[in-house]
Motif scaffolding. Structure first.
Motif, PDB file in Angstrom:
ATOM      1  N   PHE A  89       0.840  -1.188   0.000  1.00  5.28           N
ATOM      2  CA  PHE A  89       0.000   0.000   0.000  1.00  5.28           C
ATOM      3  C   PHE A  89       0.884   1.250   0.000  1.00  5.28           C
ATOM      4  O   PHE A  89       1.910   1.310   0.683  1.00  5.28           O
ATOM      5  CB  PHE A  89      -0.901   0.011   1.237  1.00  5.28           C
ATOM      6  CG  PHE A  89      -1.765   1.228   1.357  1.00  5.28           C
ATOM      7  CD1 PHE A  89      -2.994   1.294   0.734  1.00  5.28           C
ATOM      8  CD2 PHE A  89      -1.332   2.333   2.088  1.00  5.28           C
ATOM      9  CE1 PHE A  89      -3.791   2.421   0.829  1.00  5.28           C
ATOM     10  CE2 PHE A  89      -2.117   3.464   2.194  1.00  5.28           C
ATOM     11  CZ  PHE A  89      -3.353   3.510   1.561  1.00  5.28           C
ATOM     12  N   SER A  90       0.486   2.232  -0.788  1.00  4.88           N
ATOM     13  CA  SER A  90       1.212   3.498  -0.820  1.00  4.88           C
ATOM     14  C   SER A  90       0.251   4.584  -1.263  1.00  4.88           C
ATOM     15  O   SER A  90      -0.902   4.316  -1.630  1.00  4.88           O
ATOM     16  CB  SER A  90       2.411   3.435  -1.775  1.00  4.88           C
ATOM     17  OG  SER A  90       1.973   3.277  -3.114  1.00  4.88           O
ATOM     18  N   GLU A  91       0.723   5.814  -1.253  1.00  2.60           N
ATOM     19  CA  GLU A  91      -0.125   6.912  -1.684  1.00  2.60           C
ATOM     20  C   GLU A  91      -0.474   6.771  -3.158  1.00  2.60           C
ATOM     21  O   GLU A  91      -1.576   7.111  -3.586  1.00  2.60           O
ATOM     22  CB  GLU A  91       0.586   8.242  -1.443  1.00  2.60           C
ATOM     23  CG  GLU A  91      -0.263   9.460  -1.777  1.00  2.60           C
ATOM     24  CD  GLU A  91       0.426  10.773  -1.455  1.00  2.60           C
ATOM     25  OE1 GLU A  91      -0.137  11.830  -1.784  1.00  2.60           O
ATOM     26  OE2 GLU A  91       1.535  10.726  -0.875  1.00  2.60           O
ATOM     27  N   GLU A  92       0.472   6.246  -3.956  1.00  2.00           N
ATOM     28  CA  GLU A  92       0.231   6.052  -5.379  1.00  2.00           C
ATOM     29  C   GLU A  92      -0.566   4.776  -5.638  1.00  2.00           C
ATOM     30  O   GLU A  92      -1.256   4.665  -6.649  1.00  2.00           O
ATOM     31  CB  GLU A  92       1.553   5.983  -6.144  1.00  2.00           C
ATOM     32  CG  GLU A  92       2.358   7.277  -6.157  1.00  2.00           C
ATOM     33  CD  GLU A  92       3.080   7.518  -4.836  1.00  2.00           C
ATOM     34  OE1 GLU A  92       3.248   6.543  -4.068  1.00  2.00           O
ATOM     35  OE2 GLU A  92       3.444   8.681  -4.566  1.00  2.00           O
ATOM     36  N   ASN A  93      -0.453   3.798  -4.764  1.00  2.00           N
ATOM     37  CA  ASN A  93      -1.140   2.512  -4.944  1.00  2.00           C
ATOM     38  C   ASN A  93      -2.025   2.236  -3.730  1.00  2.00           C
ATOM     39  O   ASN A  93      -1.648   1.501  -2.824  1.00  2.00           O
ATOM     40  CB  ASN A  93      -0.119   1.383  -5.134  1.00  2.00           C
ATOM     41  CG  ASN A  93      -0.797   0.037  -5.347  1.00  2.00           C
ATOM     42  OD1 ASN A  93      -1.911  -0.034  -5.861  1.00  2.00           O
ATOM     43  ND2 ASN A  93      -0.128  -1.030  -4.950  1.00  2.00           N
ATOM     44  N   GLN A  94      -3.187   2.814  -3.726  1.00  2.81           N
ATOM     45  CA  GLN A  94      -4.081   2.669  -2.591  1.00  2.81           C
ATOM     46  C   GLN A  94      -4.882   1.376  -2.646  1.00  2.81           C
ATOM     47  O   GLN A  94      -5.672   1.099  -1.737  1.00  2.81           O
ATOM     48  CB  GLN A  94      -5.017   3.877  -2.507  1.00  2.81           C
ATOM     49  CG  GLN A  94      -4.274   5.181  -2.295  1.00  2.81           C
ATOM     50  CD  GLN A  94      -5.191   6.339  -1.934  1.00  2.81           C
ATOM     51  OE1 GLN A  94      -6.352   6.141  -1.610  1.00  2.81           O
ATOM     52  NE2 GLN A  94      -4.670   7.553  -1.993  1.00  2.81           N
TER      53      GLN A  94
END
Length: 253
Positions: A110-115
């Motif tokens: 999970f990341s800000e670009e890959n929610q």
């Protein structure tokens, strides 16, 4: 709505075309009906048009629109029946492509670009080819997910059908670090998210597992994996026979 075969659809199209041509010809012929020449009467003394003469153009116009409307449905309905299978197939492929794309993002962190990220790579390795993680007082070895559709032939002994993959993700696996992920089992993912991940895993396995061994896409492979081998069956028969013989001896004694 009843489905038509391609042949039936073509026949309906031909019949519809014949009907349209015949209706158009009838209207043309009707408009060309010969009329008697009007008497030579001064314009000021000519009688006004009769009611039928006033109503006929409107009636012909309504009949023409009616023919066009019928012709539209006669052609449009069979045409849609003919293209419906290919349209549904395109939609199904598009939906599966989108699901695979979402699944590829879900397995990542999970990341800000890959929610959409769930983080399968945290345990199963950066390429989902297996990993090693601490578990209890020792270690756990999450399996290679790129060959999961190979089932027992690729080392996934408990995976013998596509349903087993869903069950493992939904409910987890006791005695391992694999938790339950479905919200129905106190997990964090809904059915759509799990379905996306499974579609992506099937996509990966299609590249690494031969079709003859692929339990996700080949029904024969599922039957082969779930049916007992001849050697096991003969062994079971032999064991039964030996037990029966022993029992007979004991009874005789």
């Amino acid at each position: 709505m009843l489905a038509l075969s391609d042949t039936a659809g073509v026949i309906l199209l031909v019949l519809g075309g014949v009907f349209v041509v015949a209706a158009a010809a009838a209207l043309v012929l009707r408009s060309r009906v010969t009329r008697e020449p009007a008497p030579d009467i001064p314009p000021a003394m000519e009688p006004g048009p009769s009611d039928p003469a006033l109503e006929t153009p409107l009636l012909q116009k309504l009949q023409g629109w009616g023919v066009l409307l019928v012709a539209f449905f006669v052609i449009w309905l069979p045409y849609n029946w003919l293209i419906e299978p290919s349209t549904n197939l395109k939609q199904d492929k598009a939906l599966k492509t989108e699901a695979i794309e979402r699944g590829s993002r879900s397995v990542e962190l999970f990341s800000e670009e890959n929610q959409l990220g769930v983080g399968c790579v945290r345990c199963h390795g950066p390429e989902l080819r297996g990993g090693v993680i601490p578990f209890g007082t020792g270690f756990n070895y999450p399996p290679n997910l790129t060959t999961i559709c190979g089932g027992p032939t690729t080392g996934h002994a408990t995976i013998k059908s596509l349903a087993d993959i869903y069950t493992t993700i939904q409910q987890g696996r006791a005695g391992t670090a694999m938790p339950s992920w479905s919200i129905r089992y106190q997990g964090a993912l809904d059915d759509q998210q799990i379905n996306d991940i499974v579609n992506y895993l099937v996509f990966l396995s299609s590249k690494n597992v031969p079709f003859k061994d692929n339990i996700c896409t080949n029904p024969d492979a599922v039957k082969a994996v779930n049916s007992p081998s001849p050697s096991a069956a003969s062994g079971a028969t032999g064991a039964t026979g030996a037990t029966g013989a022993t029992g007979s001896t004991g009874a005789g004694a």
